[in-house]
Design a protein around this motif. Structure first.
Motif, PDB file in Angstrom:
ATOM      1  N   ASP A   3       6.511  -5.047 -12.215  1.00  0.00           N
ATOM      2  CA  ASP A   3       6.881  -3.746 -11.678  1.00  0.00           C
ATOM      3  C   ASP A   3       6.872  -3.786 -10.154  1.00  0.00           C
ATOM      4  O   ASP A   3       5.993  -4.347  -9.541  1.00  0.00           O
ATOM      5  N   VAL A   4       7.920  -3.211  -9.576  1.00  0.00           N
ATOM      6  CA  VAL A   4       8.069  -3.186  -8.132  1.00  0.00           C
ATOM      7  C   VAL A   4       7.655  -1.801  -7.634  1.00  0.00           C
ATOM      8  O   VAL A   4       8.093  -0.793  -8.174  1.00  0.00           O
ATOM      9  N   ILE A   5       6.800  -1.803  -6.622  1.00  0.00           N
ATOM     10  CA  ILE A   5       6.385  -0.529  -6.029  1.00  0.00           C
ATOM     11  C   ILE A   5       7.223  -0.309  -4.781  1.00  0.00           C
ATOM     12  O   ILE A   5       7.296  -1.172  -3.913  1.00  0.00           O
ATOM     13  N   LYS A   6       7.872   0.838  -4.701  1.00  0.00           N
ATOM     14  CA  LYS A   6       8.705   1.173  -3.543  1.00  0.00           C
ATOM     15  C   LYS A   6       7.896   2.061  -2.614  1.00  0.00           C
ATOM     16  O   LYS A   6       7.572   3.199  -2.952  1.00  0.00           O
ATOM     17  N   GLU A   7       7.552   1.507  -1.468  1.00  0.00           N
ATOM     18  CA  GLU A   7       6.764   2.282  -0.506  1.00  0.00           C
ATOM     19  C   GLU A   7       7.643   3.224   0.303  1.00  0.00           C
ATOM     20  O   GLU A   7       8.816   2.944   0.538  1.00  0.00           O
ATOM     21  N   ASP A   8       7.058   4.338   0.714  1.00  0.00           N
ATOM     22  CA  ASP A   8       7.756   5.298   1.565  1.00  0.00           C
ATOM     23  C   ASP A   8       7.520   5.006   3.041  1.00  0.00           C
ATOM     24  O   ASP A   8       8.300   5.400   3.894  1.00  0.00           O
ATOM     25  N   GLN A   9       6.405   4.323   3.329  1.00  0.00           N
ATOM     26  CA  GLN A   9       6.063   3.998   4.706  1.00  0.00           C
ATOM     27  C   GLN A   9       5.255   2.704   4.712  1.00  0.00           C
ATOM     28  O   GLN A   9       4.524   2.418   3.768  1.00  0.00           O
ATOM     29  N   VAL A  10       5.397   1.908   5.789  1.00  0.00           N
ATOM     30  CA  VAL A  10       4.635   0.669   5.944  1.00  0.00           C
ATOM     31  C   VAL A  10       3.764   0.795   7.188  1.00  0.00           C
ATOM     32  O   VAL A  10       4.225   1.249   8.236  1.00  0.00           O
ATOM     33  N   LEU A  11       2.502   0.407   7.043  1.00  0.00           N
ATOM     34  CA  LEU A  11       1.554   0.426   8.151  1.00  0.00           C
ATOM     35  C   LEU A  11       1.006  -0.986   8.316  1.00  0.00           C
ATOM     36  O   LEU A  11       0.395  -1.526   7.390  1.00  0.00           O
ATOM     37  N   ASP A  12       1.248  -1.599   9.474  1.00  0.00           N
ATOM     38  CA  ASP A  12       0.767  -2.962   9.729  1.00  0.00           C
ATOM     39  C   ASP A  12      -0.499  -2.897  10.578  1.00  0.00           C
ATOM     40  O   ASP A  12      -0.458  -2.525  11.742  1.00  0.00           O
ATOM     41  N   PRO A  19     -13.453  -0.423  12.036  1.00  0.00           N
ATOM     42  CA  PRO A  19     -12.921   0.474  11.009  1.00  0.00           C
ATOM     43  C   PRO A  19     -11.454   0.837  11.199  1.00  0.00           C
ATOM     44  O   PRO A  19     -10.951   1.726  10.532  1.00  0.00           O
ATOM     45  N   MET A  20     -10.751   0.153  12.103  1.00  0.00           N
ATOM     46  CA  MET A  20      -9.391   0.578  12.457  1.00  0.00           C
ATOM     47  C   MET A  20      -8.394   0.612  11.292  1.00  0.00           C
ATOM     48  O   MET A  20      -7.620   1.574  11.197  1.00  0.00           O
ATOM     49  N   PRO A  21      -8.375  -0.365  10.369  1.00  0.00           N
ATOM     50  CA  PRO A  21      -7.427  -0.238   9.251  1.00  0.00           C
ATOM     51  C   PRO A  21      -7.634   1.045   8.443  1.00  0.00           C
ATOM     52  O   PRO A  21      -6.663   1.709   8.071  1.00  0.00           O
ATOM     53  N   VAL A  22      -8.890   1.426   8.230  1.00  0.00           N
ATOM     54  CA  VAL A  22      -9.174   2.660   7.481  1.00  0.00           C
ATOM     55  C   VAL A  22      -8.770   3.884   8.304  1.00  0.00           C
ATOM     56  O   VAL A  22      -8.157   4.810   7.782  1.00  0.00           O
ATOM     57  N   VAL A  23      -9.084   3.867   9.588  1.00  0.00           N
ATOM     58  CA  VAL A  23      -8.730   4.994  10.471  1.00  0.00           C
ATOM     59  C   VAL A  23      -7.213   5.179  10.518  1.00  0.00           C
ATOM     60  O   VAL A  23      -6.703   6.300  10.357  1.00  0.00           O
ATOM     61  N   LYS A  24      -6.482   4.081  10.716  1.00  0.00           N
ATOM     62  CA  LYS A  24      -5.013   4.152  10.788  1.00  0.00           C
ATOM     63  C   LYS A  24      -4.410   4.571   9.441  1.00  0.00           C
ATOM     64  O   LYS A  24      -3.440   5.318   9.399  1.00  0.00           O
ATOM     65  N   THR A  25      -4.998   4.072   8.340  1.00  0.00           N
ATOM     66  CA  THR A  25      -4.514   4.443   7.007  1.00  0.00           C
ATOM     67  C   THR A  25      -4.715   5.937   6.774  1.00  0.00           C
ATOM     68  O   THR A  25      -3.812   6.620   6.287  1.00  0.00           O
ATOM     69  N   SER A  26      -5.878   6.455   7.135  1.00  0.00           N
ATOM     70  CA  SER A  26      -6.156   7.891   6.971  1.00  0.00           C
ATOM     71  C   SER A  26      -5.137   8.733   7.725  1.00  0.00           C
ATOM     72  O   SER A  26      -4.605   9.706   7.203  1.00  0.00           O
ATOM     73  N   LYS A  27      -4.850   8.327   8.962  1.00  0.00           N
ATOM     74  CA  LYS A  27      -3.889   9.058   9.792  1.00  0.00           C
ATOM     75  C   LYS A  27      -2.488   9.008   9.176  1.00  0.00           C
ATOM     76  O   LYS A  27      -1.794  10.022   9.082  1.00  0.00           O
ATOM     77  N   ALA A  28      -2.076   7.819   8.722  1.00  0.00           N
ATOM     78  CA  ALA A  28      -0.739   7.662   8.132  1.00  0.00           C
ATOM     79  C   ALA A  28      -0.616   8.469   6.842  1.00  0.00           C
ATOM     80  O   ALA A  28       0.427   9.074   6.581  1.00  0.00           O
ATOM     81  N   ILE A  37       4.097   6.883  -1.231  1.00  0.00           N
ATOM     82  CA  ILE A  37       3.330   5.639  -1.235  1.00  0.00           C
ATOM     83  C   ILE A  37       3.350   4.975   0.133  1.00  0.00           C
ATOM     84  O   ILE A  37       4.396   4.850   0.768  1.00  0.00           O
ATOM     85  N   LEU A  38       2.154   4.557   0.555  1.00  0.00           N
ATOM     86  CA  LEU A  38       1.978   3.826   1.810  1.00  0.00           C
ATOM     87  C   LEU A  38       1.654   2.377   1.484  1.00  0.00           C
ATOM     88  O   LEU A  38       0.789   2.100   0.650  1.00  0.00           O
ATOM     89  N   LYS A  39       2.371   1.462   2.125  1.00  0.00           N
ATOM     90  CA  LYS A  39       2.038   0.035   2.044  1.00  0.00           C
ATOM     91  C   LYS A  39       1.289  -0.298   3.325  1.00  0.00           C
ATOM     92  O   LYS A  39       1.810  -0.094   4.420  1.00  0.00           O
ATOM     93  N   PHE A  74      -1.966  -3.541   0.510  1.00  0.00           N
ATOM     94  CA  PHE A  74      -2.423  -2.425  -0.320  1.00  0.00           C
ATOM     95  C   PHE A  74      -1.288  -1.425  -0.499  1.00  0.00           C
ATOM     96  O   PHE A  74      -0.559  -1.134   0.447  1.00  0.00           O
ATOM     97  N   TYR A  75      -1.162  -0.909  -1.715  1.00  0.00           N
ATOM     98  CA  TYR A  75      -0.215   0.168  -1.988  1.00  0.00           C
ATOM     99  C   TYR A  75      -1.050   1.375  -2.389  1.00  0.00           C
ATOM    100  O   TYR A  75      -1.806   1.320  -3.355  1.00  0.00           O
ATOM    101  N   LEU A  76      -0.906   2.454  -1.625  1.00  0.00           N
ATOM    102  CA  LEU A  76      -1.713   3.660  -1.828  1.00  0.00           C
ATOM    103  C   LEU A  76      -0.809   4.863  -2.058  1.00  0.00           C
ATOM    104  O   LEU A  76       0.149   5.068  -1.302  1.00  0.00           O
ATOM    105  N   ARG A  77      -1.121   5.643  -3.087  1.00  0.00           N
ATOM    106  CA  ARG A  77      -0.357   6.861  -3.375  1.00  0.00           C
ATOM    107  C   ARG A  77      -1.169   8.057  -2.912  1.00  0.00           C
ATOM    108  O   ARG A  77      -2.320   8.230  -3.268  1.00  0.00           O
ATOM    109  N   LYS A  78      -0.499   8.911  -2.119  1.00  0.00           N
ATOM    110  CA  LYS A  78      -1.173  10.126  -1.653  1.00  0.00           C
ATOM    111  C   LYS A  78      -1.400  11.076  -2.812  1.00  0.00           C
ATOM    112  O   LYS A  78      -0.513  11.302  -3.617  1.00  0.00           O
TER     113      LYS A  78
END
Length: 79
Positions: A3-12, A19-28, A37-39, A74-78
């Motif tokens: 199964d392919v997950i189609k992300e709506d936004q990518v955050l590198d 803690p920056m990846p978590v902080v940036k992910t929370s903001k995105a 979905i956020l990748k 990581f693929y995260l669904r809001k």
């Protein structure tokens, strides 16, 4: 991975340390609509447990977590 997950936004977050990846992910995630979905890509070895804990605490769904070429993806669904 059939199964392919189609992300709506990518955050590198490559090169960022906790803690920056978590902080940036929370903001995105705040900018996404419910169900989108956020990748997120990270290089911090602490990112997998951090993202699992963040997902549990916020109620956002961690759809998939994988390692590819030394990067954690990581693929995260809001919620």
């Amino acid at each position: 991975m059939t199964d392919v997950i189609k992300e709506d936004q990518v955050l590198d977050c490559s090169g960022m340390l906790c803690p920056m990846p978590v902080v940036k992910t929370s903001k995105a995630m705040k900018e996404l609509q419910s169900g989108q979905i956020l990748k997120m890509v990270a290089t911090d070895p602490g990112a997998p447990p951090d993202m699992e804990a963040w997902s549990r605490q916020t109620g956002n769904e961690l759809l998939r977590s994988m390692t590819e070429g030394g990067k954690f993806i990581f693929y995260l669904r809001k919620k």
